[in-house]
Design a protein around this motif. Sequence first.
Motif, short mmCIF file in Angstrom:
data_model
loop_
_atom_site.label_atom_id
_atom_site.label_comp_id
_atom_site.label_asym_id
_atom_site.label_seq_id
_atom_site.Cartn_x
_atom_site.Cartn_y
_atom_site.Cartn_z
N UNK A 99 119.78 33.17 113.21
CA UNK A 99 120.92 34.08 113.20
C UNK A 99 121.39 34.35 111.78
N UNK A 100 122.08 35.46 111.60
CA UNK A 100 122.73 35.71 110.32
C UNK A 100 123.91 34.73 110.20
N UNK A 101 124.43 34.60 109.00
CA UNK A 101 125.52 33.65 108.77
C UNK A 101 126.75 34.02 109.60
N UNK A 102 127.07 35.31 109.65
CA UNK A 102 128.25 35.75 110.41
C UNK A 102 128.09 35.48 111.90
N UNK A 103 126.90 35.81 112.43
CA UNK A 103 126.65 35.58 113.86
C UNK A 103 126.68 34.09 114.19
N UNK A 104 126.11 33.28 113.31
CA UNK A 104 126.09 31.83 113.53
C UNK A 104 127.50 31.27 113.53
N UNK A 105 128.34 31.72 112.60
CA UNK A 105 129.72 31.23 112.54
C UNK A 105 130.53 31.71 113.74
N UNK A 106 130.26 32.93 114.21
CA UNK A 106 130.97 33.44 115.39
C UNK A 106 130.59 32.63 116.63
N UNK A 107 129.30 32.33 116.79
CA UNK A 107 128.87 31.52 117.93
C UNK A 107 129.45 30.11 117.84
N UNK A 108 129.48 29.58 116.64
CA UNK A 108 130.06 28.24 116.45
C UNK A 108 131.54 28.24 116.88
N UNK A 109 132.27 29.26 116.46
CA UNK A 109 133.69 29.35 116.81
C UNK A 109 133.89 29.45 118.32
N UNK A 110 133.04 30.25 118.98
CA UNK A 110 133.13 30.41 120.43
C UNK A 110 132.89 29.08 121.15
N UNK A 111 131.84 28.37 120.73
CA UNK A 111 131.52 27.10 121.38
C UNK A 111 132.57 26.03 121.09
N UNK A 112 133.09 26.01 119.86
CA UNK A 112 134.13 25.03 119.54
C UNK A 112 135.41 25.32 120.31
N UNK A 113 135.68 26.60 120.52
CA UNK A 113 136.86 26.97 121.31
C UNK A 113 136.74 26.46 122.74
N UNK A 114 135.52 26.40 123.24
CA UNK A 114 135.27 25.88 124.60
C UNK A 114 135.32 24.37 124.65
N UNK A 115 135.31 23.72 123.47
CA UNK A 115 135.42 22.26 123.42
C UNK A 115 134.19 21.54 122.92
N UNK A 116 133.18 22.27 122.48
CA UNK A 116 131.94 21.65 122.01
C UNK A 116 132.03 21.27 120.54
#
Length: 121
Positions: A99-116
């Motif tokens: 993934x690009x850096x922006x996409x990777x950080x967006x996915x990370x934020x989404x998963x962390x928001x879910x509790x991961x």
Amino acid sequence: MALDSQSIVDQLKDATIVELNDLVKAIEEEFGVSAAAPVAAAGAAGGDAAAKTEFDVELTSAGSAKIKVIKAVREATGLGLKDAKDLVDGAPKNIKEGLSEDDANALKATLEEAGATVTVK
């Protein structure tokens, strides 16, 4: 004209550092080459490694809200329920790669928001 390789090697063994330096300069001038080229190529390769363009998102831990994390993984990857659950249960595992850096950080934020717990590599 045949070269006597052993004679040349013997002469190089007996030469001083100054004589060898002069020989290198003469060869560079005569043939239009540079003895420093391999060093420059190694430096350039090191510079490319620093400019990383593709990132992997790794699920380190699902945390306590496993169901929310499974839902987030399903949305991000398009996997079915069983595949997403297996991926979350098998943590640490890569969720997405390249993934690009922006996409990777967006996915990370989404998963962390879910509790991961997530790592971007």
